[in-house]
Scaffold this active site. Structure first.
Site, PDB file in Angstrom:
ATOM      1  N   ARG A 247      20.114  38.042   0.819  1.00  0.00           N
ATOM      2  CA  ARG A 247      19.989  38.318   2.257  1.00  0.00           C
ATOM      3  C   ARG A 247      18.532  38.627   2.616  1.00  0.00           C
ATOM      4  O   ARG A 247      17.876  39.439   1.951  1.00  0.00           O
ATOM      5  CB  ARG A 247      20.904  39.479   2.662  1.00  0.00           C
ATOM      6  CG  ARG A 247      20.434  40.850   2.222  1.00  0.00           C
ATOM      7  CD  ARG A 247      21.363  41.988   2.608  1.00  0.00           C
ATOM      8  NE  ARG A 247      21.382  42.288   4.019  1.00  0.00           N
ATOM      9  CZ  ARG A 247      21.613  43.518   4.512  1.00  0.00           C
ATOM     10  NH1 ARG A 247      21.820  44.553   3.685  1.00  0.00           N
ATOM     11  NH2 ARG A 247      21.640  43.708   5.795  1.00  0.00           N
TER      12      ARG A 247
ATOM     13  N   ARG B 102      11.826  48.841  12.852  1.00  0.00           N
ATOM     14  CA  ARG B 102      12.688  47.697  13.180  1.00  0.00           C
ATOM     15  C   ARG B 102      13.336  47.890  14.560  1.00  0.00           C
ATOM     16  O   ARG B 102      12.834  48.628  15.380  1.00  0.00           O
ATOM     17  CB  ARG B 102      13.704  47.490  12.051  1.00  0.00           C
ATOM     18  CG  ARG B 102      13.009  47.133  10.721  1.00  0.00           C
ATOM     19  CD  ARG B 102      13.988  46.875   9.594  1.00  0.00           C
ATOM     20  NE  ARG B 102      14.839  45.734   9.900  1.00  0.00           N
ATOM     21  CZ  ARG B 102      15.961  45.442   9.241  1.00  0.00           C
ATOM     22  NH1 ARG B 102      16.353  46.225   8.229  1.00  0.00           N
ATOM     23  NH2 ARG B 102      16.682  44.389   9.571  1.00  0.00           N
TER      24      ARG B 102
ATOM     25  N   ALA C 118      24.493  49.078   7.508  1.00  0.00           N
ATOM     26  CA  ALA C 118      24.629  49.128   8.973  1.00  0.00           C
ATOM     27  C   ALA C 118      25.458  50.329   9.443  1.00  0.00           C
ATOM     28  O   ALA C 118      25.327  50.765  10.595  1.00  0.00           O
ATOM     29  CB  ALA C 118      25.251  47.830   9.469  1.00  0.00           C
TER      30      ALA C 118
ATOM     31  N   HIS D 299      16.923  53.723   2.539  1.00  0.00           N
ATOM     32  CA  HIS D 299      16.890  52.387   3.152  1.00  0.00           C
ATOM     33  C   HIS D 299      15.799  51.582   2.475  1.00  0.00           C
ATOM     34  O   HIS D 299      14.669  52.069   2.333  1.00  0.00           O
ATOM     35  CB  HIS D 299      16.642  52.475   4.659  1.00  0.00           C
ATOM     36  CG  HIS D 299      17.713  53.224   5.352  1.00  0.00           C
ATOM     37  ND1 HIS D 299      18.976  52.700   5.529  1.00  0.00           N
ATOM     38  CD2 HIS D 299      17.745  54.486   5.830  1.00  0.00           C
ATOM     39  CE1 HIS D 299      19.729  53.611   6.108  1.00  0.00           C
ATOM     40  NE2 HIS D 299      19.012  54.705   6.305  1.00  0.00           N
TER      41      HIS D 299
ATOM     42  N   TYR E  65      14.388  42.667   2.497  1.00  0.00           N
ATOM     43  CA  TYR E  65      15.063  43.450   1.459  1.00  0.00           C
ATOM     44  C   TYR E  65      14.620  43.111   0.037  1.00  0.00           C
ATOM     45  O   TYR E  65      15.123  43.704  -0.917  1.00  0.00           O
ATOM     46  CB  TYR E  65      16.582  43.268   1.596  1.00  0.00           C
ATOM     47  CG  TYR E  65      17.112  43.741   2.940  1.00  0.00           C
ATOM     48  CD1 TYR E  65      17.016  45.081   3.308  1.00  0.00           C
ATOM     49  CD2 TYR E  65      17.673  42.853   3.847  1.00  0.00           C
ATOM     50  CE1 TYR E  65      17.479  45.518   4.544  1.00  0.00           C
ATOM     51  CE2 TYR E  65      18.142  43.282   5.083  1.00  0.00           C
ATOM     52  CZ  TYR E  65      18.041  44.613   5.430  1.00  0.00           C
ATOM     53  OH  TYR E  65      18.501  45.046   6.641  1.00  0.00           O
TER      54      TYR E  65
ATOM     55  N   PRO F 132      27.784  48.149   3.405  1.00  0.00           N
ATOM     56  CA  PRO F 132      27.999  46.723   3.634  1.00  0.00           C
ATOM     57  C   PRO F 132      26.748  45.870   3.467  1.00  0.00           C
ATOM     58  O   PRO F 132      25.656  46.268   3.868  1.00  0.00           O
ATOM     59  CB  PRO F 132      28.493  46.655   5.089  1.00  0.00           C
ATOM     60  CG  PRO F 132      28.158  47.971   5.685  1.00  0.00           C
ATOM     61  CD  PRO F 132      28.147  48.962   4.569  1.00  0.00           C
ATOM     62  N   ASN F 133      26.965  44.737   2.834  1.00  0.00           N
ATOM     63  CA  ASN F 133      25.949  43.684   2.652  1.00  0.00           C
ATOM     64  C   ASN F 133      24.887  44.008   1.603  1.00  0.00           C
ATOM     65  O   ASN F 133      24.046  43.173   1.307  1.00  0.00           O
ATOM     66  CB  ASN F 133      25.279  43.311   3.991  1.00  0.00           C
ATOM     67  CG  ASN F 133      26.290  42.786   4.977  1.00  0.00           C
ATOM     68  OD1 ASN F 133      27.026  41.854   4.640  1.00  0.00           O
ATOM     69  ND2 ASN F 133      26.371  43.374   6.160  1.00  0.00           N
TER      70      ASN F 133
ATOM     71  N   ASN G  36      22.951  54.597   0.616  1.00  0.00           N
ATOM     72  CA  ASN G  36      22.418  53.616   1.566  1.00  0.00           C
ATOM     73  C   ASN G  36      23.623  53.058   2.311  1.00  0.00           C
ATOM     74  O   ASN G  36      24.316  52.173   1.802  1.00  0.00           O
ATOM     75  CB  ASN G  36      21.658  52.496   0.853  1.00  0.00           C
ATOM     76  CG  ASN G  36      21.052  51.517   1.858  1.00  0.00           C
ATOM     77  OD1 ASN G  36      21.401  51.540   3.039  1.00  0.00           O
ATOM     78  ND2 ASN G  36      20.161  50.662   1.393  1.00  0.00           N
TER      79      ASN G  36
ATOM     80  N   GLU H 197      19.452  59.963   1.779  1.00  0.00           N
ATOM     81  CA  GLU H 197      19.648  58.682   2.478  1.00  0.00           C
ATOM     82  C   GLU H 197      18.527  57.721   2.068  1.00  0.00           C
ATOM     83  O   GLU H 197      17.359  58.095   2.106  1.00  0.00           O
ATOM     84  CB  GLU H 197      19.580  58.953   3.981  1.00  0.00           C
ATOM     85  CG  GLU H 197      19.620  57.728   4.861  1.00  0.00           C
ATOM     86  CD  GLU H 197      19.298  58.071   6.336  1.00  0.00           C
ATOM     87  OE1 GLU H 197      18.845  59.216   6.618  1.00  0.00           O
ATOM     88  OE2 GLU H 197      19.487  57.193   7.186  1.00  0.00           O
TER      89      GLU H 197
HETATM   90  C1  DQA Z   1      19.379  49.052   5.369  1.00  0.00           C
HETATM   91  C2  DQA Z   1      18.920  49.046   6.828  1.00  0.00           C
HETATM   92  C3  DQA Z   1      20.089  48.880   7.762  1.00  0.00           C
HETATM   93  O1  DQA Z   1      19.634  48.887   9.105  1.00  0.00           O
HETATM   94  C4  DQA Z   1      20.793  47.563   7.494  1.00  0.00           C
HETATM   95  O2  DQA Z   1      21.917  47.425   8.328  1.00  0.00           O
HETATM   96  C5  DQA Z   1      21.148  47.386   6.066  1.00  0.00           C
HETATM   97  C6  DQA Z   1      20.194  47.805   5.034  1.00  0.00           C
HETATM   98  C7  DQA Z   1      18.199  49.107   4.384  1.00  0.00           C
HETATM   99  O3  DQA Z   1      18.454  49.347   3.204  1.00  0.00           O
HETATM  100  O4  DQA Z   1      17.051  48.885   4.775  1.00  0.00           O
HETATM  101  O5  DQA Z   1      22.169  46.820   5.721  1.00  0.00           O
HETATM  102  O6  DQA Z   1      20.176  50.198   5.149  1.00  0.00           O
END
Ligand code: DQA
Length: 143
Positions: free
Chosen positions: A17, A106, A76, A99, A22, A9-10, A73, A97
């Site tokens: 964003r 964080r 959240a 990020h 990011y 998501p996102n 990735n 994984e």
């Molecule tokens: C993320 C880190 C997560 O905590 C966050 O919710 C994201 C992006 C990252 O790529 O740094 O959506 O996965």
């Protein structure tokens, strides 16, 4: 060799964003970078982004038997999803994984990763270059 790159998501909002966290590269630029990586190394890449947990579970299950490695990735869902952990364990495909941000520096709620237990490696805080690092790892691991 086929690698599935999953974004949760996102992540489709990259470039828009929170660019301080990011970066300013768009999601389309990330997808192009992954495609180019595949072309450069002769790897088949499939990319999928969803804002819905069950869709990501479905995609992981669909990878069974036809995919050699997964880069994920989970956004959240990293911090909440036992379903994604179980799906990765179920298919038992080598997974990394990723990020974009340095999650370990964080908020407290970002310190838990459920998927990590099903991943061979975690890359954090390297921006979108983290995805190519993950693919480098899988390329070595799978050859
Ligand atoms: C993320 C880190 C997560 O905590 C966050 O919710 C994201 C992006 C990252 O790529 O740094 O959506 O996965």
């Amino acid at each position: 060799m086929k690698i599935l790159v999953l974004n949760g998501p996102n992540l489709n909002m990259l470039g828009i964003r929170e660019p301080d966290l990011y970066g300013s590269e768009s999601f389309a630029a990330l997808c192009r970078m992954i495609e180019k990586y595949g072309r450069t190394y002769g790897i088949e890449t499939e990319q999928y982004q969803s804002n819905h947990e069950g869709d990501l579970v479905d995609k992981i299950q669909a990878a069974y038997g036809n995919t050699d490695g997964i880069v994920i990735n989970p956004g959240a869902y990293t911090h909440t999803s036992i379903a994604l952990l179980d799906a990765l364990k179920a298919v038992s495909i080598p997974a990394v994984e990723v990020h974009i941000s340095k999650v370990e520096t964080r908020e407290d709620f970002r310190q838990v990763s459920y998927v990590r237990a099903a991943c061979e490696k975690t890359v954090t805080g390297h921006g979108i270059a983290g995805y190519t690092e993950a693919m480098d790892y899988l390329r070595e691991r799978l050859k």
